[in-house]
Design an enzyme around this catalytic site. Structure first.
Site, PDB file in Angstrom:
ATOM      1  N   CYS A 142       0.842  -1.208   0.000  1.00 26.35           N
ATOM      2  CA  CYS A 142       0.000   0.000   0.000  1.00 26.35           C
ATOM      3  C   CYS A 142       0.873   1.251   0.000  1.00 26.35           C
ATOM      4  O   CYS A 142       1.388   1.658   1.042  1.00 26.35           O
ATOM      5  CB  CYS A 142      -0.924  -0.016   1.215  1.00 26.35           C
ATOM      6  SG  CYS A 142      -1.959   1.462   1.320  1.00 26.35           S
ATOM      7  N   CYS A 145      -0.406   4.093   2.158  1.00 28.63           N
ATOM      8  CA  CYS A 145      -0.153   3.916   3.593  1.00 28.63           C
ATOM      9  C   CYS A 145       1.322   4.146   3.934  1.00 28.63           C
ATOM     10  O   CYS A 145       1.644   4.796   4.925  1.00 28.63           O
ATOM     11  CB  CYS A 145      -0.495   2.494   4.045  1.00 28.63           C
ATOM     12  SG  CYS A 145      -2.021   1.822   3.381  1.00 28.63           S
ATOM     13  N   ASP A 146       2.208   3.579   3.142  1.00 28.97           N
ATOM     14  CA  ASP A 146       3.612   3.477   3.568  1.00 28.97           C
ATOM     15  C   ASP A 146       4.607   4.262   2.724  1.00 28.97           C
ATOM     16  O   ASP A 146       5.792   4.324   3.078  1.00 28.97           O
ATOM     17  CB  ASP A 146       4.038   1.989   3.557  1.00 28.97           C
ATOM     18  CG  ASP A 146       3.210   1.165   4.544  1.00 28.97           C
ATOM     19  OD1 ASP A 146       2.766   1.736   5.557  1.00 28.97           O
ATOM     20  OD2 ASP A 146       3.003  -0.034   4.296  1.00 28.97           O
TER      21      ASP A 146
END
Ligand code: NAP
Length: 325
Positions: A142, A145-146
């Protein structure tokens, strides 16, 4: 047998939010938290957040929050309003009439007036052991997200579909350079998204290559070993992170043949959160292949809860629950 007004299957942000709302609506929700289903699907307790290290984009947490802590806080909030969390799965359903019938992992059949399916989806992984070794330490599925954790680092994106194009383009905001590794000589992605990647000055593409191994120093990723899908030759490419973008699988096996699924396996929605079966609602990644965010899943969980609550009210007004209490 007692009739539950609402049963929620899944305990990620969609399921927990549905539990908070239906709990506050005094519907005494029962939440089946997850585990392995007999179909082979894995509905992880807490969902994909459990493999997310830091969540920086969930409103209300200016300092960020870890995925597991966010899940735990949501669970506590739902419990405060009377949600009954069970460490179990639903592995068979009978949605052909009223009440809806569900079989637990322990083999007990239970009855429900409404069901909210929030079983989520799982990112597909390559299945090599080093993916697990470096999960959240350079391996992710992701970028939203990261991605921000890999500022000024060379990152590799694996895949050739729209997700890979989107992830690669997004990652150029942070990474020093992005290399897309794809197993064939042409992308599956839509032309426009593929062209954006091919023309991007910060993105290179390595066609006809598969990730054979992710290498690191024990703490973080340092390179990937690539194997040519044409002649089998190997080489190593230095990088600080590897993002898998080879698709997601929704956890819908249990519902196959019981409600309508889309051709790609996600639950087909007939209204906001209504599935093809009256009284059965769906929320989060199990029905959403587009946004796939904790906050959008939570939003859908809220919507499904309100939809279920309205239906329960209607059932109460028409006496449908009578005799089942
Ligand atoms: P996808 O279209 O199924 O593409 C998956 C990619 O991963 C393919 O290129 C596939 O290679 C590769 N792959 C699969 N298994 C692999 C493996 N074991 N090793 C190496 N490579 C592997 O999945 P997606 O990109 O996640 O897209 C899913 C759906 O969402 C699509 O309908 C897509 O259009 C849509 N989507 C749309 C947008 C957008 O419009 N903004 C963004 C993201 C996704 P092959 O090509 O060789 O099969």
């Amino acid at each position: 047998m007692a009739l539950h007004k609402v049963v929620i299957i899944g305990s990620g942000p969609a399921g927990q939010t549905a539990a908070i709302y239906t709990g506050r609506a005094r519907l005494a929700p029962v939440v089946f938290e997850g585990g392995f289903l007999s179909s082979g699907d894995l509905m992880t307790s807490g969902g994909q957040l459990m493999i997310t290290s830091e969540v920086e984009n969930f409103p209300g947490f200016p300092e960020g929050v870890t995925g597991p802590e966010l899940v735990e806080r949501c669970r506590e909030q739902a419990k405060r309003f009377g949600a009954d969390h069970r460490e179990d799965v639903i592995d068979e359903v009978d949605l052909g009439g009223f009440p809806l019938r569900l079989r637990t992992g322990g083999g007990e059949w239970i009855e429900a007036a409404t069901v909210i399916i929030a079983t989520g989806a799982n990112a597909r992984w390559l299945g090599i052991p080093s993916e697990q070794t470096y999960m959240n330490r350079g391996v992710s599925a992701c970028a939203t997200c990261d991605g921000a954790f890999y500022k000024d680092v060379h990152v590799v994106v694996v895949g050739g579909g729209d997700s890979a194009m989107e992830e690669a383009t997004f990652l150029t905001r942070y990474a020093s350079h992005v290399t897309v590794v794809h197993r064939r000589d042409s992308f599956r992605a839509s032309k426009i998204m593929a062209e954006r990647v091919q023309k991007h000055p910060k993105i290179s593409v390595r066609y006809n290559a598969a990730v054979d191994e992710i290498l690191g120093d024990g703490r973080k990723v340092t390179s990937v070993r690539l194997q040519s899908t044409v002649d089998g030759s190997m080489d190593e490419m230095a990088c600080g992170a590897v993002f898998m973008a080879i698709g997601h699988s929704p956890n819908t096996q249990v519902f196959r043949n019981h409600l309508e699924l889309r051709p790609d396996g996600y639950i087909a929605l007939k209204g906001w959160t209504q599935t093809s079966v009256p009284g059965v609602f769906a929320a989060g990644d199990v029905a959403d292949s587009r946004y796939r965010q904790a906050i959008s899943a939570a939003g859908m969980g809220c919507m499904a809860a309100i939809d279920a609550e309205k239906l329960v009210e209607e059932y109460e007004a028409t006496g449908r629950l009578h005799g089942h209490a």
